[in-house]
Design a protein around this motif. Structure first.
Motif, short mmCIF file in Angstrom:
data_model
loop_
_atom_site.label_atom_id
_atom_site.label_comp_id
_atom_site.label_asym_id
_atom_site.label_seq_id
_atom_site.Cartn_x
_atom_site.Cartn_y
_atom_site.Cartn_z
N ALA A 39 -34.60 16.38 29.46
CA ALA A 39 -33.64 16.72 28.69
C ALA A 39 -33.15 15.33 27.72
N ARG A 46 -32.60 18.89 17.42
CA ARG A 46 -31.41 19.89 17.53
C ARG A 46 -32.02 21.52 17.32
N THR A 50 -28.01 25.11 14.40
CA THR A 50 -26.81 24.95 15.43
C THR A 50 -26.65 23.37 15.47
N GLY A 51 -25.64 23.11 16.09
CA GLY A 51 -25.24 21.93 16.36
C GLY A 51 -25.82 21.25 17.90
N PHE A 52 -26.50 22.24 18.49
CA PHE A 52 -26.91 22.04 19.92
C PHE A 52 -28.00 20.89 20.11
N ARG A 53 -27.83 20.08 20.87
CA ARG A 53 -28.85 19.32 20.94
C ARG A 53 -29.85 19.90 22.14
N PHE A 56 -29.37 19.58 26.26
CA PHE A 56 -28.19 19.95 26.70
C PHE A 56 -28.11 21.44 26.49
#
Lengths: 96, 573
Positions: A39, A46, A50-53, A56
């Motif tokens: 992780a 990313r 989207t703003g997701f790492r 995560f």
């Protein structure tokens, strides 16, 4: 009752165990692999659009979606394997 | 209508529905009482399993825990869903093929040992009873919060309801009320989540809104949250603060514990065929994932809302809901520097605000300014979650007593009617005992729940998996393995939680593994001891070999079930 299954039962069992082993590798990879061990490294990327790492997202969304897919895949494949090996329960139910 | 009136109407309507279902599905035989006559469809069983599984903790507390711990909260998300993969691949189809009534049934027959059966009964009772006490408490808390009765009165009302449908309908009544309860709880969870996602990000799907940009600033929500956390001194939201080893071990203990929980396993005895057991595990996880993928989104929205609402603001000028929750003690403000402003930071010495985690779901409708009926809906959802789990657990407790102890061990001559009566009486006694513990909770309910998972992981799971996948595994191996796993896990948890709680920190833990995660190591120890002992003791006899052959292939699913079918009509309720 025989003490050992007939050969088609053994072949069925072998195919089942191999499928289970493969799916458990994937199960480990999406959760413990991508969601935990890798992780921090995946977090540098990313998820596009989207703003997701990524690490995560795998831990809080992706792994769960993958679990659902894995179980449905297993259920479908086993239906097929049981038909091919002549061990499915349907004809028996019909006969009742 | 006021919030109070809406709550009464919605909760009342949902209770009337559960009672109507219970009256329609009374159990007439032990087969119906323990496993709903084995005639539940795979989708219905999936719905019931989802409701059975998702407790007051999933519904009320989980989003709050994630909200305050960020990435670290992932252990619950992955841990409480990943176990279903293990169930579907390693346990459910074979246990369904075995097809008796309980988990100790399988352990006792597979290892042809009363010893193994008794160890399994003790574990099942302990795990289920600790769990159910927490659920009854949850019922009381929801009642008192929303209906303004005391917690004790709430527990008594919940007891009465569970007593009614669990004792009357057994597994059959429970299954169909759980289907209704799933529908109530998922609707109650999604409605506020969708509203809030729309408000914060303009996207109606919380799972997507979670990764979108914040409407107020145009910055990605999670990036903004990481920034706010950095300003206030908290660990970054998307990285968390726990060590990787601990996250790994806790996740594994929760996953394996889930797969070893008797009230979940027993649900797979209720479907018609072996293939239905696999499909219904898929449906169950799909229905669970609907809530579990929404929870982290709710957590992130609530965290952002909360920090923006309170941080650095005048205490007197905060919105009305803050004052309301301060009265209940779930929010506490202590103006340490006397400037009248709320200082909300990571540093405990200067932080002035403490917030209970349960507030995230409970207060969500108010924080987002949603209509009054939504508050009533959340109350009904929380009650559905707690009641459905309590009922499933009580059934395990009652069947462990009437079937595993009475019928299988103490007096095998008991008649069908006598056993059914014993099952009803033990269900009633279990409800009352659980209610008593709910009213007089021991101070360590939360600790005990970690215990339940650790024990399920370190005792049942290896014994079940080895029983199916290893022909060589025998009673000595399984019993030694279970006892080793149990002894190690309970000693570790008791040491850190009860004997030396002051040393419960990463420095003193074995390899940095917290008591929550130690069940994983207990499980590995169980596997190791079982395999070694089995190598040096004789293999199981021909009868057991025959049983292993039988459970491995689906054809002829009614081998041991023939008796069950003979005594119960297969029609659905």
């Amino acid at each position: 009752m025989t003490s050992h299954p007939p050969p088609r039962g053994q072949r069925y069992w072998l195919r089942n165990v191999r499928l289970v082993a493969l799916l458990l590798v994937l199960w480990f990879a999406v959760s413990y692999g991508a969601g935990i061990l890798l992780a921090p490294w995946l977090n540098n990327v990313r998820l596009p659009g989207t703003g997701f790492r990524l690490g995560f997202w795998m831990a809080q969304q992706g792994s769960m979606l993958a679990f659902v897919a894995l179980i449905f895949f297993y259920a479908r494949r086993m239906d097929r394997i049981e038909r091919e090996e002549g061990l499915d329960e349907r004809d028996e139910e019909d006969a009742q | 209508m006021s919030v109070q009136a809406w709550t009464f109407v919605i909760v009342g309507a949902s209770f009337a529905l559960y009672i109507a279902i219970a009256l329609r599905s009374r159990a007439k035989s032990t087969g119906e009482f323990y496993v709903a006559g084995g005639g539940v469809s795979s989708v219905a069983n999936g719905l019931a399993t989802a409701a059975d599984w998702m407790s007051a903790a999933s519904f009320l507390s989980m989003a709050g825990i994630i909200s305050f711990t960020g990435y670290d909260g992932s252990v619950y998300l992955m841990g409480w869903t990943g176990g279903y993969v293990l169930l579907a691949l390693l346990l459910a189809p074979y246990l369904r093929k075995f097809g008796k009534f309980t988990v100790p049934d399988f352990v006792g027959d597979r290892y042809a040992s009363q010893w193994a059966r008794i160890v399994a009964v003790v574990c099942a009772l302990f795990v289920s009873f600790t769990y159910v006490a927490g659920q009854m408490r949850g019922v009381g808390v929801v009642f008192s919060r929303f209906l303004e009765v005391s917690i004790d009165t709430g527990v008594v009302i919940g007891m009465g309801l569970v007593l009614f449908y669990a004792v009357l309908g057994g597994m059959k009544g429970i299954t169909y009320t759980q289907v209704a309860q799933y529908c109530v709880l998922i609707f109650a969870y999604l409605v506020p989540a969708i509203f809030i996602s729309l408000q914060v990000t303009g996207n109606p799907v919380p799972q997507l809104g979670f990764g979108a940009a914040d409407l107020a600033t145009g910055q990605p929500l999670l990036e903004r949250l990481d920034g706010l956390h950095a300003e206030l001194g908290f660990a970054p939201y998307t990285d968390g603060a726990k060590s990787m080893v601990d996250v790994f071990f806790i996740t594994a203990a929760l996953m394996v514990g889930t797969a070893g929980l008797p009230h979940i396993i027993v649900r797979f005895y209720t479907v018609q065929k072996v293939r239905d057991a696999r499909w219904s595990a898929g449906w169950a996880l799909l229905f669970i994932a609907l809530l579990y993928t929404t929870a982290p989104a709710v957590a992130a929205f609530a965290r952002t809302n909360l920090i923006q609402t309170v941080s650095g603001k005048e205490h007197a000028g905060l919105p009305e809901w803050v004052g309301k929750w301060e009265q209940t003690g779930l929010i506490k403000f202590d103006d340490k520097d006397g400037d009248g402003r709320v200082r909300y930071v990571a540093d405990a010495a200067t932080n002035e605000l403490s917030i209970d985690k349960d507030i995230i779901v409970l207060a969500n409708p108010e924080i987002a300014g949603l209509p009054d009926w939504v508050v009533g809906l959340v109350a009904a959802g929380g009650l559905a979650a707690a009641l459905s789990t309590a009922a499933g657990l009580l059934l395990v407790v009652s069947s462990a007593i009437s079937h595993d102890l009475l019928k299988s061990a103490l007096c095998p001559q008991i008649s069908e009617r006598g056993e059914l009566l014993a099952a009803r009486i033990s269900a009633a006694v279990a409800v009352v005992a659980a209610g008593y513990v709910g009213i007089h909770p021991p101070g360590y309910v939360a600790e005990v729940v970690a215990f339940a998972f650790g024990l399920a992981a370190s005792s049942f799971f290896p014994a079940l998996v080895l029983g199916i996948f290893s022909r060589r595994m025998n009673a000595s191996g399984a019993v030694c393995g279970m006892l080793a796993g149990l002894a190690f896990t309970s000693a570790y948890i008791v040491h850190f939680k009860f004997l030396a709680p002051e040393s419960n920190d990463a420095q003193h833990w074995l390899w940095g593994i917290s008591p929550e995660g130690i069940g994983t190591l207990g499980m590995l120890l169980n596997f190791l001891v079982a395999l070694v002992v089995a190598r040096f003791t004789p293999p199981p006899n021909a009868q057991v070999q025959g049983l292993i052959d039988r459970i491995r292939v689906p054809r002829g699913a009614d081998g041991p079930r023939a008796a069950r079918r003979g005594e119960t009509p297969r029609g659905r309720a």
